[in-house]
Design an enzyme around this catalytic site. Structure first.
Site, PDB file in Angstrom:
ATOM      1  N   ASP A  39      48.948  42.375  74.287  1.00 50.59           N
ATOM      2  CA  ASP A  39      48.131  43.520  73.858  1.00 50.59           C
ATOM      3  C   ASP A  39      46.686  43.307  74.282  1.00 50.59           C
ATOM      4  OD1 ASP A  39      48.685  45.835  71.436  1.00 50.59           O
ATOM      5  OD2 ASP A  39      46.609  45.453  72.067  1.00 50.59           O
ATOM      6  N   ASP A  60      45.830  42.511  79.405  1.00 49.64           N
ATOM      7  CA  ASP A  60      45.986  43.896  79.845  1.00 49.64           C
ATOM      8  C   ASP A  60      47.276  44.014  80.659  1.00 49.64           C
ATOM      9  OD1 ASP A  60      45.673  46.404  81.067  1.00 49.64           O
ATOM     10  OD2 ASP A  60      43.521  46.132  81.366  1.00 49.64           O
ATOM     11  N   ILE A  61      48.096  45.012  80.377  1.00 51.61           N
ATOM     12  CA  ILE A  61      49.322  45.176  81.175  1.00 51.61           C
ATOM     13  C   ILE A  61      48.996  45.412  82.650  1.00 51.61           C
ATOM     14  CG2 ILE A  61      50.869  45.926  79.322  1.00 51.61           C
ATOM     15  CD1 ILE A  61      50.452  48.845  80.294  1.00 51.61           C
ATOM     16  N   THR A  81      46.266  53.257  82.033  1.00 47.45           N
ATOM     17  CA  THR A  81      47.178  52.437  81.219  1.00 47.45           C
ATOM     18  C   THR A  81      48.595  52.991  81.223  1.00 47.45           C
ATOM     19  OG1 THR A  81      45.475  51.531  79.776  1.00 47.45           O
ATOM     20  CG2 THR A  81      47.686  51.712  78.843  1.00 47.45           C
ATOM     21  N   THR A 124      57.774  59.911  74.775  1.00 47.72           N
ATOM     22  CA  THR A 124      57.417  60.726  73.599  1.00 47.72           C
ATOM     23  C   THR A 124      58.009  62.131  73.711  1.00 47.72           C
ATOM     24  OG1 THR A 124      55.557  61.870  72.539  1.00 47.72           O
ATOM     25  CG2 THR A 124      55.199  61.147  74.779  1.00 47.72           C
ATOM     26  N   ASP A 125      58.182  62.772  72.573  1.00 50.18           N
ATOM     27  CA  ASP A 125      58.661  64.171  72.595  1.00 50.18           C
ATOM     28  C   ASP A 125      57.641  65.107  73.243  1.00 50.18           C
ATOM     29  OD1 ASP A 125      56.737  64.224  70.539  1.00 50.18           O
ATOM     30  OD2 ASP A 125      58.048  65.195  69.066  1.00 50.18           O
ATOM     31  N   GLU A 126      56.379  64.641  73.349  1.00 47.97           N
ATOM     32  CA  GLU A 126      55.345  65.526  73.891  1.00 47.97           C
ATOM     33  C   GLU A 126      55.566  65.837  75.368  1.00 47.97           C
ATOM     34  OE1 GLU A 126      51.406  65.032  72.562  1.00 47.97           O
ATOM     35  OE2 GLU A 126      52.013  64.061  70.695  1.00 47.97           O
ATOM     36  N   TYR A 166      47.393  63.359  77.780  1.00 50.37           N
ATOM     37  CA  TYR A 166      48.222  62.280  77.197  1.00 50.37           C
ATOM     38  C   TYR A 166      49.692  62.524  77.536  1.00 50.37           C
ATOM     39  CZ  TYR A 166      51.207  60.076  73.681  1.00 50.37           C
ATOM     40  OH  TYR A 166      52.233  59.406  73.059  1.00 50.37           O
ATOM     41  N   LYS A 183      52.245  60.291  79.928  1.00 49.62           N
ATOM     42  CA  LYS A 183      53.507  59.728  79.421  1.00 49.62           C
ATOM     43  C   LYS A 183      54.702  60.245  80.240  1.00 49.62           C
ATOM     44  CE  LYS A 183      54.114  57.389  76.386  1.00 49.62           C
ATOM     45  NZ  LYS A 183      54.114  55.905  76.232  1.00 49.62           N
ATOM     46  N   PRO A 192      40.166  67.912  57.990  1.00 50.29           N
ATOM     47  CA  PRO A 192      39.924  68.941  59.029  1.00 50.29           C
ATOM     48  C   PRO A 192      41.229  69.446  59.659  1.00 50.29           C
ATOM     49  CG  PRO A 192      39.486  66.738  59.907  1.00 50.29           C
ATOM     50  CD  PRO A 192      39.945  66.544  58.501  1.00 50.29           C
ATOM     51  N   ARG A 233      42.494  72.514  68.591  1.00 51.02           N
ATOM     52  CA  ARG A 233      42.558  71.628  69.760  1.00 51.02           C
ATOM     53  C   ARG A 233      42.872  72.486  70.989  1.00 51.02           C
ATOM     54  NH1 ARG A 233      47.310  67.311  69.166  1.00 51.02           N
ATOM     55  NH2 ARG A 233      45.728  66.041  68.154  1.00 51.02           N
ATOM     56  N   HIS A 275      46.660  73.245  72.278  1.00 51.99           N
ATOM     57  CA  HIS A 275      47.406  72.644  71.157  1.00 51.99           C
ATOM     58  C   HIS A 275      48.880  73.070  71.174  1.00 51.99           C
ATOM     59  CE1 HIS A 275      47.148  71.761  66.538  1.00 51.99           C
ATOM     60  NE2 HIS A 275      48.062  71.044  67.136  1.00 51.99           N
TER      61      HIS A 275
HETATM   62  P1  NAD Z   1      48.663  52.872  69.214  1.00 51.09           P
HETATM   63  O1  NAD Z   1      47.557  53.607  69.898  1.00 51.09           O
HETATM   64  O2  NAD Z   1      48.599  52.605  67.760  1.00 51.09           O
HETATM   65  O3  NAD Z   1      48.856  51.453  69.933  1.00 51.09           O
HETATM   66  C1  NAD Z   1      48.789  51.261  71.315  1.00 51.09           C
HETATM   67  C2  NAD Z   1      48.667  49.770  71.579  1.00 51.09           C
HETATM   68  O4  NAD Z   1      48.646  49.547  72.991  1.00 51.09           O
HETATM   69  C3  NAD Z   1      47.384  49.157  71.023  1.00 51.09           C
HETATM   70  O5  NAD Z   1      47.681  47.948  70.353  1.00 51.09           O
HETATM   71  C4  NAD Z   1      46.536  48.895  72.253  1.00 51.09           C
HETATM   72  O6  NAD Z   1      45.635  47.812  72.111  1.00 51.09           O
HETATM   73  C5  NAD Z   1      47.618  48.616  73.282  1.00 51.09           C
HETATM   74  N1  NAD Z   1      47.149  48.838  74.656  1.00 51.09           N
HETATM   75  C6  NAD Z   1      46.499  49.943  75.137  1.00 51.09           C
HETATM   76  N2  NAD Z   1      46.202  49.773  76.418  1.00 51.09           N
HETATM   77  C7  NAD Z   1      46.696  48.543  76.786  1.00 51.09           C
HETATM   78  C8  NAD Z   1      46.722  47.817  77.993  1.00 51.09           C
HETATM   79  N3  NAD Z   1      46.172  48.320  79.118  1.00 51.09           N
HETATM   80  N4  NAD Z   1      47.318  46.602  78.011  1.00 51.09           N
HETATM   81  C9  NAD Z   1      47.878  46.096  76.883  1.00 51.09           C
HETATM   82  N5  NAD Z   1      47.870  46.737  75.699  1.00 51.09           N
HETATM   83  C10 NAD Z   1      47.288  47.949  75.658  1.00 51.09           C
HETATM   84  O7  NAD Z   1      49.980  53.652  69.610  1.00 51.09           O
HETATM   85  P2  NAD Z   1      51.343  53.918  68.813  1.00 51.09           P
HETATM   86  O8  NAD Z   1      51.175  55.141  68.004  1.00 51.09           O
HETATM   87  O9  NAD Z   1      51.787  52.667  68.179  1.00 51.09           O
HETATM   88  O10 NAD Z   1      52.300  54.290  70.034  1.00 51.09           O
HETATM   89  C11 NAD Z   1      53.043  53.275  70.702  1.00 51.09           C
HETATM   90  C12 NAD Z   1      53.872  53.909  71.800  1.00 51.09           C
HETATM   91  O11 NAD Z   1      54.743  54.889  71.229  1.00 51.09           O
HETATM   92  C13 NAD Z   1      53.058  54.629  72.859  1.00 51.09           C
HETATM   93  O12 NAD Z   1      53.652  54.407  74.117  1.00 51.09           O
HETATM   94  C14 NAD Z   1      53.171  56.110  72.466  1.00 51.09           C
HETATM   95  O13 NAD Z   1      53.038  56.945  73.581  1.00 51.09           O
HETATM   96  C15 NAD Z   1      54.579  56.131  71.898  1.00 51.09           C
HETATM   97  N6  NAD Z   1      54.834  57.180  70.892  1.00 51.09           N
HETATM   98  C16 NAD Z   1      54.050  57.272  69.790  1.00 51.09           C
HETATM   99  C17 NAD Z   1      54.337  58.228  68.821  1.00 51.09           C
HETATM  100  C18 NAD Z   1      53.508  58.346  67.566  1.00 51.09           C
HETATM  101  O14 NAD Z   1      53.731  59.274  66.785  1.00 51.09           O
HETATM  102  N7  NAD Z   1      52.578  57.451  67.298  1.00 51.09           N
HETATM  103  C19 NAD Z   1      55.426  59.108  69.006  1.00 51.09           C
HETATM  104  C20 NAD Z   1      56.212  58.971  70.162  1.00 51.09           C
HETATM  105  C21 NAD Z   1      55.909  57.994  71.093  1.00 51.09           C
HETATM  106  P1  TYD Z   2      48.219  63.932  65.789  1.00 52.00           P
HETATM  107  O1  TYD Z   2      48.415  62.993  64.639  1.00 52.00           O
HETATM  108  O2  TYD Z   2      47.000  63.788  66.618  1.00 52.00           O
HETATM  109  O3  TYD Z   2      49.550  63.836  66.664  1.00 52.00           O
HETATM  110  P2  TYD Z   2      50.025  64.735  67.938  1.00 52.00           P
HETATM  111  O4  TYD Z   2      48.904  65.531  68.433  1.00 52.00           O
HETATM  112  O5  TYD Z   2      50.417  63.654  68.888  1.00 52.00           O
HETATM  113  O6  TYD Z   2      51.179  65.537  67.446  1.00 52.00           O
HETATM  114  O7  TYD Z   2      48.259  65.418  65.243  1.00 52.00           O
HETATM  115  C1  TYD Z   2      49.388  65.909  64.560  1.00 52.00           C
HETATM  116  C2  TYD Z   2      49.151  67.382  64.252  1.00 52.00           C
HETATM  117  O8  TYD Z   2      48.042  67.484  63.353  1.00 52.00           O
HETATM  118  C3  TYD Z   2      48.765  68.167  65.495  1.00 52.00           C
HETATM  119  O9  TYD Z   2      49.365  69.468  65.423  1.00 52.00           O
HETATM  120  C4  TYD Z   2      47.263  68.297  65.407  1.00 52.00           C
HETATM  121  C5  TYD Z   2      46.996  68.303  63.912  1.00 52.00           C
HETATM  122  N1  TYD Z   2      45.702  67.715  63.498  1.00 52.00           N
HETATM  123  C6  TYD Z   2      44.843  68.423  62.677  1.00 52.00           C
HETATM  124  O10 TYD Z   2      45.126  69.562  62.252  1.00 52.00           O
HETATM  125  N2  TYD Z   2      43.659  67.851  62.316  1.00 52.00           N
HETATM  126  C7  TYD Z   2      43.288  66.617  62.747  1.00 52.00           C
HETATM  127  O11 TYD Z   2      42.177  66.147  62.397  1.00 52.00           O
HETATM  128  C8  TYD Z   2      44.194  65.891  63.592  1.00 52.00           C
HETATM  129  C9  TYD Z   2      43.846  64.520  64.098  1.00 52.00           C
HETATM  130  C10 TYD Z   2      45.388  66.477  63.941  1.00 52.00           C
END
Ligand code: NAD
Ligand code: TYD
Length: 337
Positions: A34, A60-61, A99, A125-127, A149, A153, A204, A272, A275
């Site tokens: 990480d 760093d990866i 990254t 991700t589902d996004e 983003y 992905k 917010p 956003r 959005h």
């Molecule tokens: P996060 O932002 O909490 O963590 C990301 C981690 O990656 C951090 O520890 C950061 O230091 C590390 N990182 C970033 N750049 C790096 C690099 N160049 N080299 C090494 N390490 C690096 O993210 P998360 O929410 O835990 O998400 C993890 C994964 O899951 C991501 O690939 C994200 O796209 C995917 N994902 C997340 C969600 C969600 O809801 N959080 C949903 C679907 C998929």
């Molecule tokens: P987020 O946690 O950023 O996840 P993602 O955009 O990856 O789905 O946001 C989740 C939902 O919440 C998204 O529809 C945007 C909304 N949101 C707010 O309404 N207010 C906020 O301050 C944030 C960060 C997100």
């Protein structure tokens, strides 16, 4: 012992997975790689960092001299490392391309030559499907990412697939819905709203609050990954969705109720840009392997609110002292927290 490399293991999902893996797989030796960006924190691994079966590498990866040898000796790679916050990608996308796309490329190049590698899990991700007005996205659906983003992905997702199709790298690709649980960085909606609510500060809500997300508890995500490491089919994509479709306004009311606050804290803010209105996953392919989510949403949300309440040591320094968080919050919301 099975050598497992977890990239991004100091982030939210990665740290939960490292903890889960060490507990559940006593024959695994886990290396976390990480970079410790603003989102990656040693504290996320505080209870496992000294585990004799765990090694933490700060790197760093993108740095092939560091990541290459770690991939070379791994049997299993679970690649979480990424820039992950949509709003930050809208403010500045460069780091997401570097990254998420180039970083994945560096790992896949090493994976091509890794002699013992039997599983490379690409955490997508589902996004990547973009906004879906009706119905549920299936793994075969077109990818229509709509923010930097999601597009970065999607690039990594298809790049990983190409390394299976071209070079036979044993890639499995996962597309999970929005995760929630402990150690999630407080820029994401649930931890942001929970911690603001604890402090009796405004939450917010973007736009009309009608956007829909499908919430997945991080522990259920970890169980799905276990299953896919063991039984996923190379080259396949697997959706991982919690089955909890909730509008943001509904989510906000639930959070405020768990935190003992009223709707008076809800503050509408400008939407956003671009959005995505709704994400929804068809999870039949994963369920056919035997997975079903275990955590009911209201229970998981209540426990998550409780976790943030009991673990102020973890989030308060981020929100009150971390310059990276505070400057982002100012740029995003036009106010300090
Ligand atoms: P996060 O932002 O909490 O963590 C990301 C981690 O990656 C951090 O520890 C950061 O230091 C590390 N990182 C970033 N750049 C790096 C690099 N160049 N080299 C090494 N390490 C690096 O993210 P998360 O929410 O835990 O998400 C993890 C994964 O899951 C991501 O690939 C994200 O796209 C995917 N994902 C997340 C969600 C969600 O809801 N959080 C949903 C679907 C998929
Ligand atoms: P987020 O946690 O950023 O996840 P993602 O955009 O990856 O789905 O946001 C989740 C939902 O919440 C998204 O529809 C945007 C909304 N949101 C707010 O309404 N207010 C906020 O301050 C944030 C960060 C997100």
């Amino acid at each position: 012992m099975v050598e497992v490399l977890v990239t991004g293991g100091a982030g939210f999902i990665g740290s939960n997975f490292v903890r889960h893996a060490l507990r559940r797989h006593t024959d695994w030796r886990v290396t976390t790689l990480d970079k410790l960006t603003y989102a990656g924190r040693r504290e996320n691994l505080h209870d496992v960092i000294d585990d004799p079966r765990h090694t933490f590498v700060h790197g760093d990866i993108l740095d092939a001299a560091v990541s290459g040898p770690l991939v070379a000796r791994a049997e299993i790679v679970v690649h979480f490392a990424a820039e992950t916050h949509v709003d930050r990608s809208i403010l500045a996308a460069g780091e997401f391309i570097r990254t998420d796309v180039e970083g994945t490329f560096v790992l896949l190049e090493a994976a091509r030559r890794a002699p013992r590698l039997r599983r490379f899990v690409q955490i997508s991700t589902d996004e990547v499907y973009g906004s879906v007005a009706t119905g549920a996205s299936r793994e075969t659906d077109e990818l229509k990412p709509r923010n930097p983003y999601a597009a970065s992905k999607a690039g990594a997702d298809r790049l990983a697939y190409s390394y299976w199709a071209t070079y036979g790298v044993p890639v499995v690709i996962t597309r999970a819905s929005n995760n929630y649980g402990p150690y999630q960085f407080p820029e994401k909606v649930i931890p942001l709203f929970v911690t603001n609510a604890i402090d009796n500060r405004p939450v917010p809500l973007y736009g009309d609050g009608g956007n829909v997300r499908d919430w997945l508890h991080v522990n259920d995500h970890c169980l799905a990954l276990d299953l896919l490491i063991a039984s996923g089919v190379n080259g396949e994509v697997y959706n991982i969705g919690g089955g909890n479709e909730v509008t943001n306004v509904d989510l906000t009311h639930r959070i405020l109720a768990h935190a003992g606050r009223t709707a008076a804290l809800i503050t509408p803010v400008p939407d956003r840009p671009g959005h995505d209105r709704r994400y929804c996953l068809d999870t039949a392919r994963l369920r056919a392997l035997g997975w079903t989510p275990q955590v009911p949403f209201d229970e998981g949300l209540r426990d998550t609110v409780e976790w943030y309440r009991k673990n102020e040591w973890w989030w308060r320094p981020i929100k009150e002292q971390d310059p990276a968080f505070r400057s982002y919050y100012q740029a995003q919301y036009g106010r300090t927290t």
